[in-house]
Write a protein that holds these residues in place. Structure first.
Motif, PDB file in Angstrom:
ATOM      1  N   ILE A  30       0.831  -1.206   0.000  1.00 23.44           N
ATOM      2  CA  ILE A  30       0.000   0.000   0.000  1.00 23.44           C
ATOM      3  C   ILE A  30       0.862   1.250   0.000  1.00 23.44           C
ATOM      4  CG2 ILE A  30      -1.603   1.325   1.444  1.00 23.44           C
ATOM      5  CD1 ILE A  30      -3.118  -1.186   2.015  1.00 23.44           C
ATOM      6  N   TRP A  31       2.002   1.213   0.689  1.00 23.56           N
ATOM      7  CA  TRP A  31       2.890   2.378   0.712  1.00 23.56           C
ATOM      8  C   TRP A  31       3.448   2.672  -0.684  1.00 23.56           C
ATOM      9  CZ3 TRP A  31       8.091   3.511  -0.180  1.00 23.56           C
ATOM     10  CH2 TRP A  31       8.514   4.777   0.282  1.00 23.56           C
ATOM     11  N   ILE A  32       3.897   1.637  -1.382  1.00 22.69           N
ATOM     12  CA  ILE A  32       4.413   1.829  -2.740  1.00 22.69           C
ATOM     13  C   ILE A  32       3.313   2.371  -3.649  1.00 22.69           C
ATOM     14  CG2 ILE A  32       5.325   0.640  -4.781  1.00 22.69           C
ATOM     15  CD1 ILE A  32       6.751  -1.278  -2.850  1.00 22.69           C
ATOM     16  N   ALA A  33       2.101   1.808  -3.500  1.00 19.62           N
ATOM     17  CA  ALA A  33       0.983   2.298  -4.311  1.00 19.62           C
ATOM     18  C   ALA A  33       0.677   3.756  -3.984  1.00 19.62           C
ATOM     19  CB  ALA A  33      -0.254   1.436  -4.065  1.00 19.62           C
ATOM     20  N   SER A  34       0.818   4.144  -2.713  1.00 19.35           N
ATOM     21  CA  SER A  34       0.535   5.532  -2.342  1.00 19.35           C
ATOM     22  C   SER A  34       1.576   6.479  -2.919  1.00 19.35           C
ATOM     23  CB  SER A  34       0.464   5.678  -0.827  1.00 19.35           C
ATOM     24  OG  SER A  34       1.747   5.581  -0.238  1.00 19.35           O
ATOM     25  N   VAL A  35       2.834   6.044  -3.002  1.00 14.30           N
ATOM     26  CA  VAL A  35       3.868   6.880  -3.624  1.00 14.30           C
ATOM     27  C   VAL A  35       3.496   7.167  -5.074  1.00 14.30           C
ATOM     28  CG1 VAL A  35       6.281   6.992  -4.366  1.00 14.30           C
ATOM     29  CG2 VAL A  35       5.723   6.095  -2.109  1.00 14.30           C
ATOM     30  N   VAL A  36       3.115   6.105  -5.801  1.00 13.69           N
ATOM     31  CA  VAL A  36       2.743   6.262  -7.209  1.00 13.69           C
ATOM     32  C   VAL A  36       1.512   7.151  -7.336  1.00 13.69           C
ATOM     33  CG1 VAL A  36       1.978   5.046  -9.281  1.00 13.69           C
ATOM     34  CG2 VAL A  36       3.756   4.045  -7.832  1.00 13.69           C
TER      35      VAL A  36
END
Length: 554
Positions: A30-36
Protein backbone atom coordinates in the motif's frame (compact mmCIF):
# COMPACT_ATOMS: atom_id res chain seq x y z
CA UNK A 1 -14.47 -4.60 17.71
CA UNK A 2 -13.01 -5.12 14.24
CA UNK A 3 -9.89 -7.19 14.14
CA UNK A 4 -6.91 -5.99 12.17
CA UNK A 5 -4.15 -7.32 10.02
CA UNK A 6 -1.58 -6.18 12.51
CA UNK A 7 -3.06 -8.42 15.17
CA UNK A 8 -1.49 -11.46 13.53
CA UNK A 9 1.67 -9.71 12.40
CA UNK A 10 5.01 -10.84 13.81
CA UNK A 11 6.41 -9.01 16.77
CA UNK A 12 8.54 -6.07 15.54
CA UNK A 13 12.28 -6.16 16.15
CA UNK A 14 13.54 -4.29 19.18
CA UNK A 15 14.19 -1.49 18.74
CA UNK A 16 12.06 -0.67 15.69
CA UNK A 17 13.55 1.46 12.92
CA UNK A 18 12.22 3.57 10.08
CA UNK A 19 12.34 0.53 7.81
CA UNK A 20 10.48 -1.83 10.14
CA UNK A 21 6.98 -1.00 8.77
CA UNK A 22 8.15 -2.03 5.29
CA UNK A 23 8.73 -5.57 6.54
CA UNK A 24 4.94 -5.98 6.72
CA UNK A 25 3.88 -7.00 3.23
CA UNK A 26 0.46 -5.33 3.11
CA UNK A 27 1.81 -2.01 4.41
CA UNK A 28 4.70 -2.20 1.95
CA UNK A 29 2.39 -2.79 -1.02
CA UNK A 30 0.00 0.00 0.00
CA UNK A 31 2.89 2.38 0.71
CA UNK A 32 4.41 1.83 -2.74
CA UNK A 33 0.98 2.30 -4.31
CA UNK A 34 0.53 5.53 -2.34
CA UNK A 35 3.87 6.88 -3.62
CA UNK A 36 2.74 6.26 -7.21
CA UNK A 37 -0.72 7.70 -6.55
CA UNK A 38 0.70 10.81 -4.83
CA UNK A 39 3.03 11.42 -7.77
CA UNK A 40 0.02 11.23 -10.06
CA UNK A 41 -1.86 13.70 -7.86
CA UNK A 42 0.95 16.26 -7.94
CA UNK A 43 1.24 15.80 -11.72
CA UNK A 44 -2.52 16.39 -11.95
CA UNK A 45 -2.26 19.60 -9.90
CA UNK A 46 0.39 21.07 -12.20
CA UNK A 47 -1.41 20.02 -15.37
CA UNK A 48 -4.79 21.28 -14.17
CA UNK A 49 -3.50 24.75 -13.26
CA UNK A 50 -1.56 25.00 -16.51
CA UNK A 51 -4.54 23.92 -18.60
CA UNK A 52 -6.85 26.48 -16.97
CA UNK A 53 -4.19 29.13 -17.49
CA UNK A 54 -4.13 28.38 -21.23
CA UNK A 55 -7.92 28.16 -21.55
CA UNK A 56 -8.81 31.49 -19.92
CA UNK A 57 -7.44 34.95 -19.27
CA UNK A 58 -9.24 35.15 -15.92
CA UNK A 59 -6.89 35.14 -12.94
CA UNK A 60 -9.89 34.35 -10.74
CA UNK A 61 -10.53 31.04 -12.48
CA UNK A 62 -6.89 30.09 -12.05
CA UNK A 63 -7.03 30.98 -8.35
CA UNK A 64 -10.22 28.96 -7.96
CA UNK A 65 -8.27 25.80 -8.78
CA UNK A 66 -6.89 25.83 -5.23
CA UNK A 67 -10.41 26.40 -3.90
CA UNK A 68 -11.74 23.48 -5.95
CA UNK A 69 -9.07 21.27 -4.38
CA UNK A 70 -9.42 22.35 -0.75
CA UNK A 71 -13.12 23.20 -0.39
CA UNK A 72 -14.28 19.54 -0.37
CA UNK A 73 -12.01 18.90 2.62
CA UNK A 74 -13.93 21.50 4.64
CA UNK A 75 -17.27 20.15 3.46
CA UNK A 76 -16.67 16.43 3.80
CA UNK A 77 -13.91 15.79 6.32
CA UNK A 78 -16.25 15.09 9.26
CA UNK A 79 -18.76 13.00 7.24
CA UNK A 80 -15.85 11.01 5.80
CA UNK A 81 -14.60 10.27 9.28
CA UNK A 82 -18.01 9.03 10.38
CA UNK A 83 -18.26 6.82 7.30
CA UNK A 84 -14.79 5.44 8.02
CA UNK A 85 -15.95 4.22 11.44
CA UNK A 86 -19.34 2.92 10.31
CA UNK A 87 -18.51 1.18 7.02
CA UNK A 88 -15.80 -1.31 6.07
CA UNK A 89 -12.72 0.81 5.33
CA UNK A 90 -11.46 -1.45 2.58
CA UNK A 91 -14.73 -1.09 0.68
CA UNK A 92 -14.66 2.69 1.13
CA UNK A 93 -11.11 2.86 -0.23
CA UNK A 94 -12.15 0.82 -3.25
CA UNK A 95 -15.02 3.25 -3.89
CA UNK A 96 -12.96 6.43 -3.47
CA UNK A 97 -10.00 5.20 -5.50
CA UNK A 98 -12.29 3.93 -8.26
CA UNK A 99 -14.26 7.20 -8.31
CA UNK A 100 -11.11 9.33 -8.62
CA UNK A 101 -9.70 7.05 -11.29
CA UNK A 102 -12.84 7.40 -13.42
CA UNK A 103 -12.85 11.21 -13.02
CA UNK A 104 -9.17 11.45 -14.04
CA UNK A 105 -9.71 9.22 -17.09
CA UNK A 106 -12.76 11.18 -18.28
CA UNK A 107 -10.91 14.48 -17.87
CA UNK A 108 -7.93 13.12 -19.78
CA UNK A 109 -10.04 11.90 -22.68
CA UNK A 110 -12.01 15.15 -22.93
CA UNK A 111 -8.78 17.16 -22.84
CA UNK A 112 -7.19 15.12 -25.64
CA UNK A 113 -10.37 15.55 -27.70
CA UNK A 114 -10.33 19.31 -27.07
CA UNK A 115 -13.77 19.17 -25.47
CA UNK A 116 -12.98 20.66 -22.06
CA UNK A 117 -13.29 24.29 -20.90
CA UNK A 118 -11.74 26.13 -17.98
CA UNK A 119 -14.96 25.70 -16.01
CA UNK A 120 -14.96 22.03 -16.92
CA UNK A 121 -11.45 21.57 -15.52
CA UNK A 122 -12.59 23.32 -12.34
CA UNK A 123 -15.56 20.97 -12.10
CA UNK A 124 -13.46 17.83 -12.55
CA UNK A 125 -10.91 19.16 -10.05
CA UNK A 126 -13.72 19.67 -7.55
CA UNK A 127 -14.85 16.06 -8.11
CA UNK A 128 -11.31 14.83 -7.51
CA UNK A 129 -11.26 16.95 -4.35
CA UNK A 130 -14.43 15.23 -3.16
CA UNK A 131 -12.80 11.84 -3.68
CA UNK A 132 -9.65 12.96 -1.88
CA UNK A 133 -11.65 14.39 1.05
CA UNK A 134 -13.57 11.13 1.49
CA UNK A 135 -10.39 9.10 1.10
CA UNK A 136 -8.00 10.99 3.40
CA UNK A 137 -9.18 10.09 6.95
CA UNK A 138 -9.79 6.48 5.93
CA UNK A 139 -6.35 6.17 4.34
CA UNK A 140 -4.65 7.50 7.48
CA UNK A 141 -6.48 5.21 9.88
CA UNK A 142 -5.85 2.11 7.76
CA UNK A 143 -2.18 2.34 8.78
CA UNK A 144 -3.10 1.29 12.33
CA UNK A 145 -4.43 -1.99 10.95
CA UNK A 146 -1.34 -2.80 8.90
CA UNK A 147 1.43 -2.52 11.50
CA UNK A 148 1.59 -3.16 15.26
CA UNK A 149 1.41 -0.24 17.67
CA UNK A 150 5.18 -0.10 18.50
CA UNK A 151 6.07 0.78 14.90
CA UNK A 152 3.05 2.97 14.10
CA UNK A 153 5.07 6.19 14.50
CA UNK A 154 7.57 5.05 11.87
CA UNK A 155 4.74 3.98 9.54
CA UNK A 156 3.17 7.45 9.77
CA UNK A 157 6.58 9.00 9.12
CA UNK A 158 6.92 6.88 5.98
CA UNK A 159 3.51 8.11 4.85
CA UNK A 160 4.87 11.65 5.14
CA UNK A 161 7.93 10.62 3.13
CA UNK A 162 5.61 9.26 0.44
CA UNK A 163 3.95 12.63 -0.01
CA UNK A 164 7.27 14.50 -0.07
CA UNK A 165 8.76 12.15 -2.65
CA UNK A 166 5.69 12.85 -4.76
CA UNK A 167 6.00 16.61 -4.15
CA UNK A 168 9.57 16.48 -5.45
CA UNK A 169 8.94 14.26 -8.49
CA UNK A 170 5.33 14.89 -9.52
CA UNK A 171 5.55 18.53 -10.67
CA UNK A 172 8.78 17.85 -12.59
CA UNK A 173 7.36 14.83 -14.42
CA UNK A 174 4.09 16.62 -15.10
CA UNK A 175 5.92 19.67 -16.44
CA UNK A 176 7.96 17.57 -18.88
CA UNK A 177 4.85 15.81 -20.23
CA UNK A 178 3.00 19.12 -20.60
CA UNK A 179 5.93 20.69 -22.41
CA UNK A 180 6.26 17.88 -24.98
CA UNK A 181 2.75 16.47 -25.25
CA UNK A 182 -0.56 17.48 -23.61
CA UNK A 183 -2.03 17.86 -20.12
CA UNK A 184 -4.48 15.18 -21.17
CA UNK A 185 -1.76 12.52 -20.96
CA UNK A 186 -0.97 13.66 -17.41
CA UNK A 187 -4.62 13.17 -16.44
CA UNK A 188 -4.60 9.69 -17.97
CA UNK A 189 -1.43 8.76 -16.08
CA UNK A 190 -3.06 9.97 -12.88
CA UNK A 191 -6.02 7.70 -13.63
CA UNK A 192 -3.64 4.76 -14.09
CA UNK A 193 -2.05 5.54 -10.70
CA UNK A 194 -5.47 5.13 -9.07
CA UNK A 195 -5.90 1.77 -10.81
CA UNK A 196 -2.66 0.56 -9.21
CA UNK A 197 -3.84 1.57 -5.75
CA UNK A 198 -7.25 0.03 -6.43
CA UNK A 199 -5.67 -3.34 -7.24
CA UNK A 200 -3.48 -3.32 -4.13
CA UNK A 201 -6.42 -2.50 -1.84
CA UNK A 202 -8.57 -5.12 -3.61
CA UNK A 203 -5.96 -7.81 -2.87
CA UNK A 204 -5.80 -6.80 0.80
CA UNK A 205 -7.74 -9.48 2.69
CA UNK A 206 -8.90 -7.44 5.64
CA UNK A 207 -10.30 -9.47 8.53
CA UNK A 208 -14.06 -9.26 8.79
CA UNK A 209 -15.46 -6.76 11.27
CA UNK A 210 -17.73 -7.87 14.08
CA UNK A 211 -20.48 -5.69 15.43
CA UNK A 212 -19.97 -4.13 18.87
CA UNK A 213 -23.48 -3.24 19.99
CA UNK A 214 -26.31 -1.70 17.99
CA UNK A 215 -25.27 0.05 14.81
CA UNK A 216 -24.87 3.82 15.03
CA UNK A 217 -26.72 6.08 12.66
CA UNK A 218 -24.78 8.63 10.63
CA UNK A 219 -25.74 11.80 12.52
CA UNK A 220 -25.29 10.09 15.86
CA UNK A 221 -21.81 8.99 14.77
CA UNK A 222 -20.91 12.59 13.92
CA UNK A 223 -22.04 13.83 17.33
CA UNK A 224 -20.20 11.01 19.06
CA UNK A 225 -16.94 11.87 17.32
CA UNK A 226 -17.18 15.54 18.29
CA UNK A 227 -18.10 14.62 21.87
CA UNK A 228 -15.15 12.23 22.10
CA UNK A 229 -12.75 15.04 21.21
CA UNK A 230 -14.51 17.48 23.56
CA UNK A 231 -13.88 15.24 26.58
CA UNK A 232 -10.42 13.97 25.62
CA UNK A 233 -7.75 16.39 26.90
CA UNK A 234 -4.96 14.57 25.06
CA UNK A 235 -6.78 15.07 21.75
CA UNK A 236 -7.90 18.67 22.01
CA UNK A 237 -4.41 19.61 23.24
CA UNK A 238 -3.07 18.34 19.90
CA UNK A 239 -5.78 20.25 18.03
CA UNK A 240 -4.87 23.56 19.67
CA UNK A 241 -1.19 22.98 18.95
CA UNK A 242 -1.94 21.90 15.38
CA UNK A 243 -3.94 25.04 14.61
CA UNK A 244 -1.30 27.29 16.16
CA UNK A 245 1.48 25.70 14.13
CA UNK A 246 -0.46 25.51 10.85
CA UNK A 247 -1.60 29.14 11.16
CA UNK A 248 1.99 30.40 11.45
CA UNK A 249 3.58 27.93 9.05
CA UNK A 250 1.01 28.76 6.36
CA UNK A 251 2.95 31.98 5.65
CA UNK A 252 5.69 29.92 4.01
CA UNK A 253 3.28 28.06 1.75
CA UNK A 254 1.24 31.17 0.91
CA UNK A 255 4.08 33.65 0.32
CA UNK A 256 7.04 31.62 -0.94
CA UNK A 257 6.14 32.23 -4.58
CA UNK A 258 5.66 35.95 -3.86
CA UNK A 259 9.08 36.11 -2.17
CA UNK A 260 10.63 34.38 -5.17
CA UNK A 261 9.01 36.56 -7.83
CA UNK A 262 8.62 39.98 -6.20
CA UNK A 263 11.25 40.31 -3.52
CA UNK A 264 14.09 38.34 -5.09
CA UNK A 265 12.94 38.89 -8.73
CA UNK A 266 13.53 35.26 -9.74
CA UNK A 267 11.84 33.01 -12.27
CA UNK A 268 9.53 30.05 -11.74
CA UNK A 269 12.46 27.65 -12.03
CA UNK A 270 13.94 29.06 -8.82
CA UNK A 271 10.59 28.56 -7.08
CA UNK A 272 10.68 24.90 -8.10
CA UNK A 273 14.25 24.58 -6.79
CA UNK A 274 13.23 25.98 -3.41
CA UNK A 275 10.37 23.49 -3.19
CA UNK A 276 12.85 20.73 -4.06
CA UNK A 277 15.05 21.79 -1.15
CA UNK A 278 11.96 21.63 1.07
CA UNK A 279 11.14 18.12 -0.13
CA UNK A 280 14.75 16.99 0.30
CA UNK A 281 14.68 18.29 3.87
CA UNK A 282 11.49 16.36 4.62
CA UNK A 283 12.96 13.13 3.32
CA UNK A 284 16.16 13.73 5.28
CA UNK A 285 14.04 14.43 8.36
CA UNK A 286 12.52 10.97 8.07
CA UNK A 287 15.95 9.35 8.20
CA UNK A 288 16.99 11.53 11.13
CA UNK A 289 13.85 10.58 13.04
CA UNK A 290 14.48 6.94 12.25
CA UNK A 291 17.96 7.13 13.76
CA UNK A 292 17.60 9.60 16.60
CA UNK A 293 13.89 10.31 16.92
CA UNK A 294 13.64 8.36 20.19
CA UNK A 295 15.77 11.01 21.90
CA UNK A 296 12.95 13.56 21.64
CA UNK A 297 9.35 13.03 22.68
CA UNK A 298 6.51 14.37 20.54
CA UNK A 299 6.11 17.51 22.62
CA UNK A 300 9.80 18.36 22.21
CA UNK A 301 9.66 17.68 18.47
CA UNK A 302 6.78 20.11 18.02
CA UNK A 303 8.55 22.79 20.04
CA UNK A 304 11.71 22.33 17.98
CA UNK A 305 9.74 22.41 14.72
CA UNK A 306 7.98 25.63 15.76
CA UNK A 307 11.34 27.23 16.60
CA UNK A 308 12.65 26.31 13.16
CA UNK A 309 9.63 27.94 11.52
CA UNK A 310 10.30 31.14 13.42
CA UNK A 311 13.60 31.16 11.52
CA UNK A 312 11.88 30.12 8.29
CA UNK A 313 9.63 33.16 8.25
CA UNK A 314 12.49 35.48 9.25
CA UNK A 315 14.64 33.99 6.50
CA UNK A 316 11.96 34.50 3.88
CA UNK A 317 11.59 38.10 5.01
CA UNK A 318 15.28 39.04 5.15
CA UNK A 319 17.41 36.62 3.06
CA UNK A 320 19.36 38.69 0.47
CA UNK A 321 19.28 36.02 -2.27
CA UNK A 322 18.03 32.53 -3.07
CA UNK A 323 21.25 30.83 -1.92
CA UNK A 324 20.53 31.88 1.65
CA UNK A 325 17.11 30.30 1.32
CA UNK A 326 18.39 26.86 0.28
CA UNK A 327 19.41 25.84 3.84
CA UNK A 328 16.37 27.62 5.23
CA UNK A 329 14.02 25.52 3.09
CA UNK A 330 16.00 22.36 3.79
CA UNK A 331 15.67 22.83 7.56
CA UNK A 332 12.01 23.79 7.10
CA UNK A 333 11.37 20.49 5.36
CA UNK A 334 12.87 18.59 8.30
CA UNK A 335 10.82 20.62 10.77
CA UNK A 336 7.60 20.22 8.76
CA UNK A 337 7.82 16.43 8.59
CA UNK A 338 8.92 16.11 12.22
CA UNK A 339 6.08 18.30 13.49
CA UNK A 340 3.26 16.95 11.34
CA UNK A 341 4.12 13.30 12.00
CA UNK A 342 4.25 14.09 15.72
CA UNK A 343 0.74 15.54 15.60
CA UNK A 344 -0.68 12.69 13.52
CA UNK A 345 0.98 9.95 15.53
CA UNK A 346 -0.12 11.42 18.86
CA UNK A 347 -3.73 11.60 17.70
CA UNK A 348 -3.81 8.04 16.38
CA UNK A 349 -2.07 6.55 19.42
CA UNK A 350 -4.58 8.14 21.81
CA UNK A 351 -7.76 6.98 20.04
CA UNK A 352 -9.42 3.53 20.07
CA UNK A 353 -10.42 2.02 16.78
CA UNK A 354 -14.17 2.53 17.13
CA UNK A 355 -13.84 6.34 16.80
CA UNK A 356 -10.48 6.65 15.09
CA UNK A 357 -11.54 7.85 11.63
CA UNK A 358 -13.83 10.51 13.14
CA UNK A 359 -11.10 11.93 15.38
CA UNK A 360 -8.55 11.90 12.54
CA UNK A 361 -11.04 13.74 10.32
CA UNK A 362 -11.46 16.44 13.00
CA UNK A 363 -7.68 16.72 13.26
CA UNK A 364 -7.38 17.11 9.49
CA UNK A 365 -10.16 19.72 9.47
CA UNK A 366 -8.38 21.78 12.15
CA UNK A 367 -5.10 21.52 10.26
CA UNK A 368 -6.67 22.63 6.98
CA UNK A 369 -8.45 25.47 8.78
CA UNK A 370 -5.14 26.69 10.21
CA UNK A 371 -3.50 26.64 6.79
CA UNK A 372 -6.42 28.30 5.00
CA UNK A 373 -7.12 31.02 7.55
CA UNK A 374 -3.43 31.69 7.98
CA UNK A 375 -2.91 32.03 4.23
CA UNK A 376 -5.70 34.62 4.04
CA UNK A 377 -4.38 36.58 7.03
CA UNK A 378 -0.72 36.67 5.95
CA UNK A 379 -1.67 37.40 2.34
CA UNK A 380 -3.89 40.30 3.40
CA UNK A 381 -1.14 41.66 5.67
CA UNK A 382 1.34 41.40 2.81
CA UNK A 383 -0.96 43.50 0.60
CA UNK A 384 -1.64 46.11 3.29
CA UNK A 385 1.62 46.35 5.24
CA UNK A 386 4.19 44.77 2.96
CA UNK A 387 5.68 41.33 2.38
CA UNK A 388 8.46 41.56 4.95
CA UNK A 389 6.12 42.83 7.66
CA UNK A 390 3.71 39.96 7.05
CA UNK A 391 6.48 37.35 7.26
CA UNK A 392 7.94 38.90 10.40
CA UNK A 393 4.43 38.93 11.86
CA UNK A 394 4.16 35.20 11.09
CA UNK A 395 7.53 34.63 12.78
CA UNK A 396 6.26 36.48 15.85
CA UNK A 397 3.14 34.32 15.90
CA UNK A 398 5.25 31.16 15.76
CA UNK A 399 7.36 32.42 18.68
CA UNK A 400 4.29 33.26 20.76
CA UNK A 401 2.64 29.91 19.90
CA UNK A 402 5.45 28.13 21.74
CA UNK A 403 3.62 29.13 24.93
CA UNK A 404 0.74 26.79 23.96
CA UNK A 405 2.91 23.96 25.26
CA UNK A 406 2.15 25.15 28.82
CA UNK A 407 -1.67 24.83 28.89
CA UNK A 408 -1.77 22.18 26.14
CA UNK A 409 1.14 19.74 26.58
CA UNK A 410 1.17 16.76 24.23
CA UNK A 411 0.83 13.66 26.37
CA UNK A 412 2.76 10.47 25.83
CA UNK A 413 0.77 7.49 24.57
CA UNK A 414 3.41 4.96 25.51
CA UNK A 415 1.90 2.00 27.33
CA UNK A 416 -1.73 2.92 26.63
CA UNK A 417 -3.97 -0.11 26.13
CA UNK A 418 -7.01 1.01 24.13
CA UNK A 419 -8.42 -2.44 23.40
CA UNK A 420 -12.04 -2.91 24.54
CA UNK A 421 -12.32 -3.94 28.18
CA UNK A 422 -15.61 -5.80 27.57
CA UNK A 423 -15.95 -6.22 31.34
CA UNK A 424 -19.25 -4.45 31.97
CA UNK A 425 -21.87 -7.11 32.82
CA UNK A 426 -25.04 -6.88 30.82
CA UNK A 427 -27.81 -5.27 32.89
CA UNK A 428 -30.58 -7.49 34.21
CA UNK A 429 -33.84 -6.42 32.59
CA UNK A 430 -37.28 -7.89 32.10
CA UNK A 431 -38.35 -8.24 28.50
CA UNK A 432 -36.78 -6.54 25.49
CA UNK A 433 -35.92 -2.87 25.23
CA UNK A 434 -36.11 -1.05 21.91
CA UNK A 435 -32.59 0.33 21.18
CA UNK A 436 -34.19 3.66 20.18
CA UNK A 437 -36.02 4.12 23.50
CA UNK A 438 -34.62 6.62 25.96
CA UNK A 439 -33.27 8.51 27.63
CA UNK A 440 -31.58 6.03 29.98
CA UNK A 441 -30.12 6.88 33.39
CA UNK A 442 -27.49 4.71 35.08
CA UNK A 443 -26.64 5.05 38.77
CA UNK A 444 -23.77 3.49 40.73
CA UNK A 445 -23.94 3.61 44.51
CA UNK A 446 -20.73 3.78 46.58
CA UNK A 447 -19.99 3.85 50.30
CA UNK A 448 -17.11 6.28 50.85
CA UNK A 449 -15.77 7.35 54.29
CA UNK A 450 -15.83 11.09 54.88
CA UNK A 451 -12.02 11.25 55.17
CA UNK A 452 -11.61 9.76 51.67
CA UNK A 453 -14.19 11.90 49.91
CA UNK A 454 -11.83 14.72 48.72
CA UNK A 455 -9.66 12.18 46.90
CA UNK A 456 -12.76 10.30 45.73
CA UNK A 457 -14.16 13.48 44.16
CA UNK A 458 -11.03 13.91 42.06
CA UNK A 459 -11.15 10.28 40.92
CA UNK A 460 -14.87 10.32 40.12
CA UNK A 461 -14.42 13.53 38.08
CA UNK A 462 -12.05 11.66 35.75
CA UNK A 463 -14.51 8.76 35.48
CA UNK A 464 -17.39 11.16 34.74
CA UNK A 465 -15.34 12.61 31.90
CA UNK A 466 -14.99 9.11 30.46
CA UNK A 467 -18.76 8.62 30.67
CA UNK A 468 -19.29 11.85 28.74
CA UNK A 469 -16.59 10.98 26.23
CA UNK A 470 -18.15 7.59 25.48
CA UNK A 471 -21.69 8.86 24.91
CA UNK A 472 -23.30 10.20 28.10
CA UNK A 473 -25.26 13.43 27.78
CA UNK A 474 -24.70 14.34 31.42
CA UNK A 475 -22.81 12.89 34.39
CA UNK A 476 -22.09 13.72 37.99
CA UNK A 477 -22.40 12.59 41.63
CA UNK A 478 -24.79 13.14 44.54
CA UNK A 479 -24.43 12.61 48.28
CA UNK A 480 -27.24 11.29 50.47
CA UNK A 481 -28.12 14.01 53.04
CA UNK A 482 -29.35 11.38 55.48
CA UNK A 483 -26.23 9.22 55.04
CA UNK A 484 -23.23 11.36 53.98
CA UNK A 485 -21.04 8.32 53.29
CA UNK A 486 -23.49 7.15 50.59
CA UNK A 487 -22.40 8.60 47.23
CA UNK A 488 -24.31 8.00 43.98
CA UNK A 489 -22.71 8.46 40.59
CA UNK A 490 -25.12 9.04 37.72
CA UNK A 491 -24.96 9.44 33.97
CA UNK A 492 -27.62 9.34 31.31
CA UNK A 493 -27.57 8.68 27.61
CA UNK A 494 -29.98 9.38 24.78
CA UNK A 495 -31.08 5.81 24.03
CA UNK A 496 -30.77 2.27 25.26
CA UNK A 497 -28.80 1.38 22.13
CA UNK A 498 -26.29 4.14 22.87
CA UNK A 499 -25.79 2.75 26.38
CA UNK A 500 -25.18 -0.72 24.95
CA UNK A 501 -22.49 0.81 22.73
CA UNK A 502 -20.91 2.34 25.83
CA UNK A 503 -20.26 -1.17 27.09
CA UNK A 504 -18.03 -1.81 24.08
CA UNK A 505 -16.29 1.59 24.14
CA UNK A 506 -14.80 1.25 27.61
CA UNK A 507 -11.11 0.34 27.21
CA UNK A 508 -8.63 -1.48 29.38
CA UNK A 509 -6.95 1.85 30.00
CA UNK A 510 -10.27 3.16 31.35
CA UNK A 511 -10.38 0.24 33.79
CA UNK A 512 -7.53 1.88 35.70
CA UNK A 513 -9.66 5.00 36.25
CA UNK A 514 -12.64 2.89 37.31
CA UNK A 515 -10.46 0.86 39.69
CA UNK A 516 -9.15 4.08 41.26
CA UNK A 517 -12.76 5.11 42.00
CA UNK A 518 -13.83 1.72 43.32
CA UNK A 519 -10.91 1.42 45.73
CA UNK A 520 -12.62 4.07 47.88
CA UNK A 521 -15.76 1.93 48.19
CA UNK A 522 -16.04 0.29 51.63
CA UNK A 523 -19.42 -1.43 51.46
CA UNK A 524 -19.76 -5.18 52.04
CA UNK A 525 -20.97 -5.65 48.45
CA UNK A 526 -19.63 -4.20 45.18
CA UNK A 527 -21.08 -0.82 44.13
CA UNK A 528 -24.71 -1.32 43.12
CA UNK A 529 -25.56 -0.45 39.50
CA UNK A 530 -29.12 0.47 38.48
CA UNK A 531 -30.55 1.22 35.02
CA UNK A 532 -33.58 3.47 34.54
CA UNK A 533 -35.54 3.98 31.32
CA UNK A 534 -37.69 7.12 31.04
CA UNK A 535 -41.25 6.50 32.17
CA UNK A 536 -43.41 6.87 30.27
CA UNK A 537 -41.20 6.42 27.21
CA UNK A 538 -40.33 9.85 25.89
CA UNK A 539 -38.92 11.28 22.71
CA UNK A 540 -35.18 10.70 22.42
CA UNK A 541 -33.12 13.56 23.84
CA UNK A 542 -30.56 14.32 21.16
CA UNK A 543 -28.58 17.29 22.50
CA UNK A 544 -26.28 17.13 25.55
CA UNK A 545 -27.11 19.40 28.44
CA UNK A 546 -24.39 21.55 30.04
CA UNK A 547 -22.42 19.89 32.80
CA UNK A 548 -21.99 22.35 35.65
CA UNK A 549 -19.53 20.22 37.57
CA UNK A 550 -17.74 16.91 37.30
CA UNK A 551 -16.44 17.03 40.86
CA UNK A 552 -19.60 16.15 42.76
CA UNK A 553 -20.88 17.80 45.91
CA UNK A 554 -18.80 20.42 47.63
Amino acid sequence: MPSSVSASAPTPPSPATLWTPLTYSVFRAIWIASVVSNIGTWMQNVAGVWLVTTLTTSALLVALMQTATSLPAFMLSLPAGAMGDLVDRRKLLLCTQGFMGVVAFVLGILTLLGQVSALGVLGFTFLLGIGAALNAPIWQTVTTELVPRPVLGFAITLNGVSNNIARALGPAIGGIIIAHYSPGYVFLLNGISFVGTLLVVYRWKRNAETSSGPTENFMGALRTGIRYVQYSPAIYAVLFRTFGFAFGASAMWALLSVVTARRLHLQSGSYGVLLSWLGAGAITGAFLMGRAGHRLNFNQRVLLGSCVFVGTNVGLALAPNEYWLFPVMFLSGIAWLMTMTSFSTTVQLHVPKWVQARVVSIYMLVFQAGLSIGSIVWGELADRLGLQQALLGAASWMAVSLALAIPFPMRSAEGLDLTPAENWPAPTIEGDVDPDHGPVMVTIEYQVPLADQPAFRQAIARLSRLRLRDGALNAGVFADLASPTSITEFFYVATWGEHERQHHRFTREDLLVEAEVQRFHTGPEPPQVRHFLSFPKTTNVELPTPVESLEGPR
